[in-house]
Design an enzyme around this catalytic site. Structure first.
Site, PDB file in Angstrom:
ATOM      1  N   HIS A  97      -8.266  -9.891  -8.316  1.00  0.00           N
ATOM      2  CA  HIS A  97      -6.665  -9.718  -7.382  1.00  0.00           C
ATOM      3  C   HIS A  97      -7.070  -9.219  -5.782  1.00  0.00           C
ATOM      4  CE1 HIS A  97      -7.851  -5.704  -8.897  1.00  0.00           C
ATOM      5  NE2 HIS A  97      -7.293  -5.240  -7.909  1.00  0.00           N
ATOM      6  N   HIS A 122     -11.676  -2.165   0.385  1.00  0.00           N
ATOM      7  CA  HIS A 122     -11.150  -3.363   0.175  1.00  0.00           C
ATOM      8  C   HIS A 122      -9.975  -3.896   0.833  1.00  0.00           C
ATOM      9  CE1 HIS A 122      -8.765  -0.520  -2.622  1.00  0.00           C
ATOM     10  NE2 HIS A 122      -7.626  -1.553  -2.029  1.00  0.00           N
ATOM     11  N   HIS A 124      -6.005  -6.191   1.647  1.00  0.00           N
ATOM     12  CA  HIS A 124      -4.723  -6.619   0.923  1.00  0.00           C
ATOM     13  C   HIS A 124      -4.300  -7.566   2.556  1.00  0.00           C
ATOM     14  CE1 HIS A 124      -4.277  -3.921  -2.193  1.00  0.00           C
ATOM     15  NE2 HIS A 124      -5.123  -3.286  -1.648  1.00  0.00           N
ATOM     16  N   HIS A 141      -8.409  -0.639   2.974  1.00  0.00           N
ATOM     17  CA  HIS A 141      -8.431   0.518   2.040  1.00  0.00           C
ATOM     18  C   HIS A 141      -9.842   1.264   2.112  1.00  0.00           C
ATOM     19  CE1 HIS A 141      -4.172  -0.334   0.548  1.00  0.00           C
ATOM     20  NE2 HIS A 141      -4.046  -0.161   1.853  1.00  0.00           N
ATOM     21  N   THR A 211      -2.254   1.711  -4.863  1.00  0.00           N
ATOM     22  CA  THR A 211      -1.225   0.790  -4.852  1.00  0.00           C
ATOM     23  C   THR A 211      -1.335  -0.374  -5.864  1.00  0.00           C
ATOM     24  OG1 THR A 211      -2.467  -0.393  -3.231  1.00  0.00           O
ATOM     25  CG2 THR A 211      -0.962   1.112  -2.133  1.00  0.00           C
TER      26      THR A 211
END
EC number: 1.6.5.4
Length: 274
Positions: A97, A122, A124, A141, A211
């Protein structure tokens, strides 16, 4: 002899059941259990119902949120971020993901005399946090953890611009290797997290959660006020490296629930990278 045989059979059965339990407990990291499709049964609105240990995903202190800076309270004793990052051996991991960069010893961030080790970072796409209702193209993040398992996450948002992000430029070639293969790890040598160029002077802070499941609450969030730039090519590399269906991997904003949002600086709007 018969008793010994029975004991042996019971022991073998115990090992089998233990292996089944361990296999099941390890499925938490399987991204097929959740998705970012808001119309799906395992989409963000239902994460808290998928597994008992994910129930915090339905909690009252969830992240991300929309940060409306006129409501943020300026706190005079919020200090410039005390960080002591250092070059570290790094491993790039495709989690399905998202793409994660794990650091063996990347230094620490200190808050109220507690050290939080920089464990990983990482990305998003698009951003998870919004500022004054505006969503950006990317969010990084930086995940820190204390010795007693408490988290501090620094969020940095990016918009598409002419200038590439220097830190992503350092690992662009490595991003091409683990493409679309979950669990692939690759050591990429020494990475210096100081290259992220985080000055730590102007930021928002609030209490929220992780999250992604299990959405653990009690996380200290620090959102940098400066919007950095990234190129379309860099975003495409991050999206192509994850599994199909996770090219968009941003959780929708969650209710603020009257939480306090603190700020180190009073102004309306955001700061653009020069």
């Amino acid at each position: 002899m018969r008793m010994a045989a029975i004991t042996k059979m019971l022991f073998i059965s115990f090992l089998f059941l233990s292996s089944v339990f361990l296999a099941r407990s390890g499925e938490v990291d399987d991204e097929s259990e959740f998705s970012y499709d808001e119309k799906s049964e395992n989409g963000p609105a239902n994460w808290g119902n998928i597994r008992p240990d994910w129930k915090e995903c339905s909690g009252k202190l969830q992240s991300p949120i929309d940060i409306f800076d006129l409501r943020a309270e300026v706190v005079s004793n919020l200090r410039i971020l005390q960080k002591d990052y250092k070059p570290s051996n790094a491993t790039l991991l495709n989690r399905g993901h998202d793409i994660m960069l794990r650091l063996d010893d990347g230094g620490y961030l200190k808050i109220n005399e507690t050290q939080y080790q920089l464990k990983q970072l990482h990305w998003h796409t698009p951003s998870e946090h919004t500022i004054n209702g505006e969503r950006f193209n990317l969010e990084a993040h930086l995940v820190h953890e204390s010795n007693n398992g408490k988290f501090v996450v620094i969020g940095i948002v990016y918009e598409i611009g002419l200038w590439p992000d220097p830190f992503l430029s350092m690992i662009e070639n490595d991003l091409k290797v683990p493409a679309n293969k979950k669990g692939i790890e690759r050591g990429i040598g020494i990475i210096d997290p100081n290259q992220i160029k985080l000055d730590g002077k102007k930021y928002f802070r609030y209490i929220g959660s992780l999250t992604t499941p299990p959405c653990t609450e009690g996380v200290v969030w620090i959102i940098d006020r400066k919007v950095k730039t990234v190129t379309r090519r860099q975003i495409k590399l991050l999206q192509e490296a994850v599994h199909d269906g996770f090219e968009t991997n941003a959780r929708p904003t969650q209710p603020e629930n009257e939480r306090y949002i603190n700020s180190t600086y009073h102004s309306f709007g955001i700061e653009k990278q020069q």
